[in-house]
Design an enzyme around this catalytic site. Structure first.
Site, PDB file in Angstrom:
ATOM      1  N   ASN A  93     -28.262 -57.306-107.001  1.00 42.03           N
ATOM      2  CA  ASN A  93     -28.694 -55.928-106.761  1.00 42.03           C
ATOM      3  C   ASN A  93     -29.076 -55.736-105.296  1.00 42.03           C
ATOM      4  O   ASN A  93     -29.041 -56.664-104.497  1.00 42.03           O
ATOM      5  CB  ASN A  93     -29.838 -55.564-107.710  1.00 42.03           C
ATOM      6  CG  ASN A  93     -29.819 -54.102-108.089  1.00 42.03           C
ATOM      7  OD1 ASN A  93     -29.361 -53.247-107.335  1.00 42.03           O
ATOM      8  ND2 ASN A  93     -30.309 -53.805-109.279  1.00 42.03           N
ATOM      9  N   HIS A 123     -39.339 -75.317 -92.639  1.00 40.36           N
ATOM     10  CA  HIS A 123     -39.509 -75.855 -91.293  1.00 40.36           C
ATOM     11  C   HIS A 123     -40.402 -77.076 -91.328  1.00 40.36           C
ATOM     12  O   HIS A 123     -41.269 -77.212 -92.192  1.00 40.36           O
ATOM     13  CB  HIS A 123     -40.122 -74.797 -90.363  1.00 40.36           C
ATOM     14  CG  HIS A 123     -39.203 -73.672 -90.068  1.00 40.36           C
ATOM     15  ND1 HIS A 123     -38.310 -73.703 -89.024  1.00 40.36           N
ATOM     16  CD2 HIS A 123     -39.003 -72.488 -90.695  1.00 40.36           C
ATOM     17  CE1 HIS A 123     -37.609 -72.571 -89.017  1.00 40.36           C
ATOM     18  NE2 HIS A 123     -38.008 -71.823 -90.018  1.00 40.36           N
ATOM     19  N   THR A 171     -41.981 -71.873-107.038  1.00 39.79           N
ATOM     20  CA  THR A 171     -42.253 -72.996-106.146  1.00 39.79           C
ATOM     21  C   THR A 171     -41.736 -74.325-106.673  1.00 39.79           C
ATOM     22  O   THR A 171     -41.715 -75.308-105.937  1.00 39.79           O
ATOM     23  CB  THR A 171     -43.765 -73.129-105.906  1.00 39.79           C
ATOM     24  OG1 THR A 171     -44.411 -73.380-107.159  1.00 39.79           O
ATOM     25  CG2 THR A 171     -44.334 -71.860-105.273  1.00 39.79           C
ATOM     26  N   LYS A 172     -41.357 -74.371-107.961  1.00 34.73           N
ATOM     27  CA  LYS A 172     -40.846 -75.608-108.549  1.00 34.73           C
ATOM     28  C   LYS A 172     -39.776 -75.270-109.575  1.00 34.73           C
ATOM     29  O   LYS A 172     -39.613 -74.110-109.960  1.00 34.73           O
ATOM     30  CB  LYS A 172     -41.970 -76.426-109.177  1.00 34.73           C
ATOM     31  CG  LYS A 172     -42.698 -75.720-110.295  1.00 34.73           C
ATOM     32  CD  LYS A 172     -43.861 -76.554-110.795  1.00 34.73           C
ATOM     33  CE  LYS A 172     -44.571 -75.811-111.924  1.00 34.73           C
ATOM     34  NZ  LYS A 172     -45.692 -76.541-112.446  1.00 34.73           N
ATOM     35  N   ARG A 186     -45.176 -69.483-113.672  1.00 38.60           N
ATOM     36  CA  ARG A 186     -45.531 -70.399-114.758  1.00 38.60           C
ATOM     37  C   ARG A 186     -44.884 -69.904-116.043  1.00 38.60           C
ATOM     38  O   ARG A 186     -44.672 -68.709-116.228  1.00 38.60           O
ATOM     39  CB  ARG A 186     -47.035 -70.510-114.916  1.00 38.60           C
ATOM     40  CG  ARG A 186     -47.679 -69.218-115.336  1.00 38.60           C
ATOM     41  CD  ARG A 186     -49.183 -69.203-115.126  1.00 38.60           C
ATOM     42  NE  ARG A 186     -49.769 -67.953-115.558  1.00 38.60           N
ATOM     43  CZ  ARG A 186     -49.565 -66.764-115.019  1.00 38.60           C
ATOM     44  NH1 ARG A 186     -48.760 -66.623-114.002  1.00 38.60           N
ATOM     45  NH2 ARG A 186     -50.169 -65.692-115.486  1.00 38.60           N
TER      46      ARG A 186
END
Length: 192
Positions: A93, A123, A171-172, A186
């Protein structure tokens, strides 16, 4: 689905997840592609007025054909372009940002909501080396749906049939057949 990632250069190092030093003499290869794609994406986002014209421009940006049934709505942005790999019947989209030097892999039937950011580069945290790049591929597996405004960080795999709720920060890795929400994302339940 298979993705062809054969390259023999600094670009291959990026896809392999190797650190890219900012002062590497080969970095100009990346800069050249970024400059070229900036113009192609300007045309895609603001000039091309047909689906076919946009498909031809995206083909130049990513360096490979877009499969029938796959649609990318403008505006679309990418900092690099060549390391985006898109399967069949993918829908992206409007107003998405793909930071793809480390590789972004969208398998068949993936849905990407508006304002999603997929980031495959980080970085170095060390002072004096912050401009060095740490590429890590992002993988979005078959039938996954990434909700509006989501940010997916480098190295993350979103499992098959997973749903990521709007506004999440991933993040995971996300297991297959789950629904996740939040910052950080989560699991709240299994998919239907």
């Amino acid at each position: 689905m298979s993705f062809n990632t054969s390259e023999n250069s600094l670009l291959a190092d990026a896809l392999a997840g190797k650190q890219i030093l900012f002062d590497d003499s080969r970095f100009s290869e990346i800069d050249r592609i970024v400059e070229q794609n900036t113009e192609l994406l300007r045309q895609f986002n603001y000039i091309a007025n047909t689906r076919q014209a946009r498909r031809q421009l995206i083909k130049k940006v990513i360096g490979k054909p877009i499969q029938e049934g796959t649609d990318i709505n403008p505006p679309f942005n990418s900092d690099f372009g060549r390391h985006i790999f898109i399967g069949k019947r993918v829908f992206i989209n409007c107003d998405c940002m793909f930071v793809d030097l480390g590789g972004i892999y969208l398998e068949d039937d993936v849905l990407i909501g508006p304002k999603v950011s997929l980031l495959s580069v980080n970085h170095n945290q060390e002072n004096g080396h912050r401009r060095d790049l740490l590429p890590q591929a992002v993988h979005i597996k078959k039938h996954a749906w990434i909700g509006a405004g989501t940010v997916v960080l480098p190295g993350v795999t979103v499992g098959e049939n997973a749903i990521v709720g709007a506004g999440s920060v991933v993040t995971k890795n996300i297991p297959a057949n789950t629904v996740v929400v939040g910052n950080p994302a989560r699991m709240v339940r299994k998919t239907i």
